[in-house]
Design a protein around this motif. Structure first.
Motif, mmCIF file in Angstrom:
data_model
loop_
_atom_site.group_PDB
_atom_site.id
_atom_site.type_symbol
_atom_site.label_atom_id
_atom_site.label_comp_id
_atom_site.label_asym_id
_atom_site.label_seq_id
_atom_site.Cartn_x
_atom_site.Cartn_y
_atom_site.Cartn_z
ATOM 1 N N ASN A 17 0.825 -1.204 0.000
ATOM 2 C CA ASN A 17 0.000 0.000 0.000
ATOM 3 C C ASN A 17 0.862 1.259 0.000
ATOM 4 O O ASN A 17 1.733 1.420 0.852
ATOM 5 C CB ASN A 17 -0.919 0.011 1.230
ATOM 6 N N ASN A 54 0.696 0.710 -5.415
ATOM 7 C CA ASN A 54 -0.258 0.064 -4.498
ATOM 8 C C ASN A 54 -0.417 -1.437 -4.711
ATOM 9 O O ASN A 54 -1.506 -1.988 -4.518
ATOM 10 C CB ASN A 54 -1.625 0.737 -4.625
ATOM 11 N N HIS A 141 -8.612 -5.498 -0.335
ATOM 12 C CA HIS A 141 -8.233 -4.960 0.967
ATOM 13 C C HIS A 141 -8.912 -5.786 2.059
ATOM 14 O O HIS A 141 -9.995 -6.333 1.860
ATOM 15 C CB HIS A 141 -8.643 -3.488 1.067
#
Length: 253
Positions: A17, A54, A141
């Motif tokens: 991230n 990311n 996520h």
């Protein structure tokens, strides 16, 4: 190809991230800052930039081929070649990565503001290059990799402690003492005690997770401190972040 020289980097390893690749104003004295002698600079599409910033997946072979052995680091006055490393920008943001010889961006860093501005100047008026990103697994996520929205606006210390709290919650979910879930939910929201008693363990855990994953407050910090007590690994992280807080406060006084 564009190249940058004498670049200061502060590597963050294994971060999928971008919010954990700290910006210059969050760098710490104890971070291991390194100097890159020469490194290629590439202007890429927004999708490609986001993929590098990311995620932790294999980079396109054509992209790797383009940057292969074009980066040099200086150590003890000796120049060392780096297999795959580059500075990439989409014209809006900048990130540096090094694959450590693999095919994915293992180490990532931001730049100091002066060098960041130089990147934008160097790519001005140029067109971003497209690379074919293989059909990859869509990134998901979860509790140990929160969505950027749940980390937005937090300081480095707050993000670290929030991740620590999520690790403690994840451990709680799989613990041998499920009754503890109601105890910690009551610590978090004592006014709801009569209602909490009626919740199943799963419901109580979901309520605790939903309640704590947004923002960061003194209540989050208090709960985190209590939950990690007596757990050596977690306590080490907790103490490290609180030591940094006291150093920061002392330097301001």
């Amino acid at each position: 190809m564009l190249y940058m020289h004498d670049l200061w980097v502060n590597w963050f390893e294994g971060e999928e991230n971008g919010y954990n690749v700290c910006r210059f104003h969050e760098w710490r004295k104890e971070d291991g800052i390194e100097l890159i002698d020469q490194i290629p600079l590439l202007l890429v599409t927004e999708d490609m930039f986001n993929f590098i910033e990311n995620d932790l997946q294999d980079l396109p072979p054509s992209f790797l081929q383009e940057i292969h052995r074009k980066t040099y680091m200086k150590k003890n006055q000796e120049r060392h070649t780096v297999e795959y490393a580059a500075v990439v920008t989409d014209g809006q943001d900048v990130i540096v990565f090094d694959t450590l010889g693999y095919t994915l961006p293992v180490k990532k860093s931001r730049l100091i503001p002066r060098q960041e501005r130089l990147v934008f100047e160097m790519v001005q008026g140029k067109k971003p290059k497209s690379y074919l990103i293989e059909e990859s697994t869509k990134k998901e996520h979860h509790i140990l990799s929160l969505e950027p929205a749940h980390m937005s606006g937090l300081t480095r210390r707050e993000r670290q402690l929030k991740q620590l709290l999520m690790m403690a919650l994840d451990q709680l979910k799989h613990s041998d003492h499920p009754e503890e879930v109601r105890y910690w939910l009551t610590e978090w929201d004592p006014g709801q005690y009569p209602y909490i008693k009626q919740l199943s363990i799963d419901e109580a855990w979901e309520r605790l997770y939903e309640g704590t994953r947004n923002g960061w407050t003194p209540f989050h910090e208090d709960l985190c401190g209590k939950m990690v007590k007596g757990q050596a690994f977690f306590e080490t992280i907790w103490q490290g972040e609180n030591l940094d807080k006291s150093h920061h406060l002392n330097s301001q006084n």
